[in-house]
Design a protein around this motif. Sequence first.
Motif, short mmCIF file in Angstrom:
data_model
loop_
_atom_site.label_atom_id
_atom_site.label_comp_id
_atom_site.label_asym_id
_atom_site.label_seq_id
_atom_site.Cartn_x
_atom_site.Cartn_y
_atom_site.Cartn_z
N SER A 42 0.83 -1.21 0.00
CA SER A 42 0.00 0.00 0.00
C SER A 42 0.86 1.25 0.00
O SER A 42 0.57 2.22 -0.71
CB SER A 42 -0.93 0.00 1.22
N THR A 43 1.93 1.23 0.78
CA THR A 43 2.85 2.37 0.80
C THR A 43 3.54 2.55 -0.54
O THR A 43 3.74 3.67 -1.01
CB THR A 43 3.90 2.19 1.92
N ALA A 44 3.89 1.44 -1.17
CA ALA A 44 4.52 1.50 -2.49
C ALA A 44 3.57 2.11 -3.51
O ALA A 44 3.98 2.88 -4.39
CB ALA A 44 4.97 0.11 -2.92
N ALA A 45 2.28 1.75 -3.40
CA ALA A 45 1.29 2.32 -4.31
C ALA A 45 1.18 3.83 -4.12
O ALA A 45 1.11 4.59 -5.10
CB ALA A 45 -0.07 1.66 -4.08
N LEU A 46 1.20 4.28 -2.86
CA LEU A 46 1.15 5.72 -2.59
C LEU A 46 2.39 6.41 -3.14
O LEU A 46 2.31 7.52 -3.68
CB LEU A 46 1.02 5.96 -1.09
N ALA A 47 3.55 5.76 -3.00
CA ALA A 47 4.79 6.34 -3.52
C ALA A 47 4.72 6.43 -5.04
O ALA A 47 5.17 7.43 -5.64
CB ALA A 47 5.98 5.49 -3.09
N LEU A 48 4.18 5.39 -5.67
CA LEU A 48 4.05 5.41 -7.13
C LEU A 48 3.11 6.51 -7.58
O LEU A 48 3.35 7.18 -8.59
CB LEU A 48 3.56 4.04 -7.61
N THR A 49 2.03 6.71 -6.83
CA THR A 49 1.12 7.82 -7.14
C THR A 49 1.85 9.15 -7.03
O THR A 49 1.68 10.04 -7.87
CB THR A 49 -0.09 7.81 -6.19
N GLY A 50 2.68 9.29 -5.99
CA GLY A 50 3.47 10.51 -5.83
C GLY A 50 4.42 10.73 -7.00
O GLY A 50 4.59 11.87 -7.47
N MET A 51 5.02 9.66 -7.50
CA MET A 51 5.92 9.77 -8.64
C MET A 51 5.17 10.20 -9.89
O MET A 51 5.68 11.00 -10.69
CB MET A 51 6.63 8.44 -8.87
N THR A 52 3.98 9.67 -10.08
CA THR A 52 3.22 10.07 -11.27
C THR A 52 2.81 11.53 -11.19
O THR A 52 2.82 12.25 -12.20
CB THR A 52 1.96 9.19 -11.43
N PHE A 53 2.46 12.00 -9.99
CA PHE A 53 2.16 13.42 -9.85
C PHE A 53 3.39 14.27 -10.11
O PHE A 53 3.30 15.37 -10.67
CB PHE A 53 1.60 13.71 -8.46
N GLY A 54 4.57 13.75 -9.73
CA GLY A 54 5.81 14.45 -10.05
C GLY A 54 6.02 14.55 -11.55
O GLY A 54 6.44 15.60 -12.07
N TRP A 55 5.73 13.46 -12.27
CA TRP A 55 5.85 13.49 -13.74
C TRP A 55 4.88 14.51 -14.33
O TRP A 55 5.25 15.27 -15.25
CB TRP A 55 5.57 12.09 -14.31
N LEU A 56 3.66 14.53 -13.81
CA LEU A 56 2.67 15.47 -14.33
C LEU A 56 3.09 16.92 -14.05
O LEU A 56 2.89 17.80 -14.90
CB LEU A 56 1.31 15.19 -13.68
N LEU A 57 3.68 17.16 -12.89
CA LEU A 57 4.17 18.50 -12.58
C LEU A 57 5.30 18.89 -13.53
O LEU A 57 5.35 20.02 -14.04
CB LEU A 57 4.65 18.56 -11.13
N LEU A 58 6.23 17.95 -13.78
CA LEU A 58 7.32 18.22 -14.72
C LEU A 58 6.77 18.53 -16.10
O LEU A 58 7.21 19.49 -16.76
CB LEU A 58 8.26 17.02 -14.77
#
Length: 414
Positions: free
Chosen positions: A260-276
């Motif tokens: 579950s924590t890994a999924a949250l981290a992956l979501t955070g990474m995708t938001f980082g990509w979207l911000l970039l």
Amino acid sequence: METTGARRSLPWLLMAWGVTRLLLLLFVFKVYVFPGPDVTSDVSVIYHGWYEVLRTGTFPLDDVTWQYPPAAALPILAPGLLPFLDYASAFFVLAFLADLVALSLLVYAGRRPNRRLSGAWVWVAGVPLLGPTVYARYDVMVTAVAVAALLAGSRRPRLMGALAGFAAMLKVWPALLLLGVRTRGAWMSAVATMAGLAALFTLAMPGAFAFLTFQRDRGTEVESLGALVFHVARHYGWDGQVLLNYGSVEFLGPWVNIVSTAALALTGMTFGWLLLWRLVATRFEAHTAADAAFVGVLMFTVTSRVISPQYMVWLVGIAAVCLCFRATLMGLPAGLVLAACFVTVLEFPLYFGNVVASDPLGITLLVVRNGLLVLAAVVAARRLWRSTVPKPVPAELPDQAAGAGRAKETSASS
């Protein structure tokens, strides 16, 4: 010629919508019984229970299944506007009307210059592929508002922002509609709408934001991408359980918190990509806002700890808006989402027992459905990036620059 073709296809479009929606109504009203678990029980039991609490002027503070922003109280209370029907029947009628509103907006948009009816066809086909679950969840109502927001974006940005803000207070994901919006007025309108609604519900009803705690404590739902780890692990001695938890069927046991924590981290990474992407993108066209919203919601869905069948309604609605534009590059990802919708109705409700049991059929259906969504997200993100971010100009090497300078000098002297 294109206008004539659109006029000719419109009667077929409306006929297909009418036939498929009649079937959905027959299923939710149980004139015919759809195979698998009863998908309407959420309305008759859970939603109705919330309705009884909400009408007293408070949110369901003691019910961890209430995991929605405060404006979600509105669609739950809305069946009370039809007192001549019982709660469940009124809800189904309102879901049907929301479906009709979304279709009307897509048809209207599709008949404008440089638009097409392909988006309306995506909506007509995608919704029934998910089965009666669509009319037994309030997500179709949220999606109708999201469709209205995206279609208003290019011409009325303030209205777009207000609708996106309202939809985000119904169910958080529509905040992603603003990803590709550059107009300051749209953002200001969205923030003002959300702040106004938050203040109104906070003052009027206790527990408006209790849902934040309930969402934080969720586990890994059996249909999510991360759940595939435990579906396979059960065949190799993993001693966890599958139980109804926080309103959905989830895995509980060793390593679940880590996944579950890994999924949250992956979501955070995708938001980082979207911000970039948002920082480096420079080419914005009329369809870019819809394309960006589609990519954002796809990424959110794929990386979420929960991929409930009703989440697919969001993707169908935004994909439909994308395909209203002739210049969109989201045709293939939209097709992959439609294919995933068909597999979704197979895994829920038709063969949900197999999914819960983690047998080969259940695992196969999840691998195919989630695989289609991952592929759609990757293809859509790549196309969005390539269509909006300029390619960097390669810098000349020192030797090349010197050679070019000598060539110019030789040319000038001759």
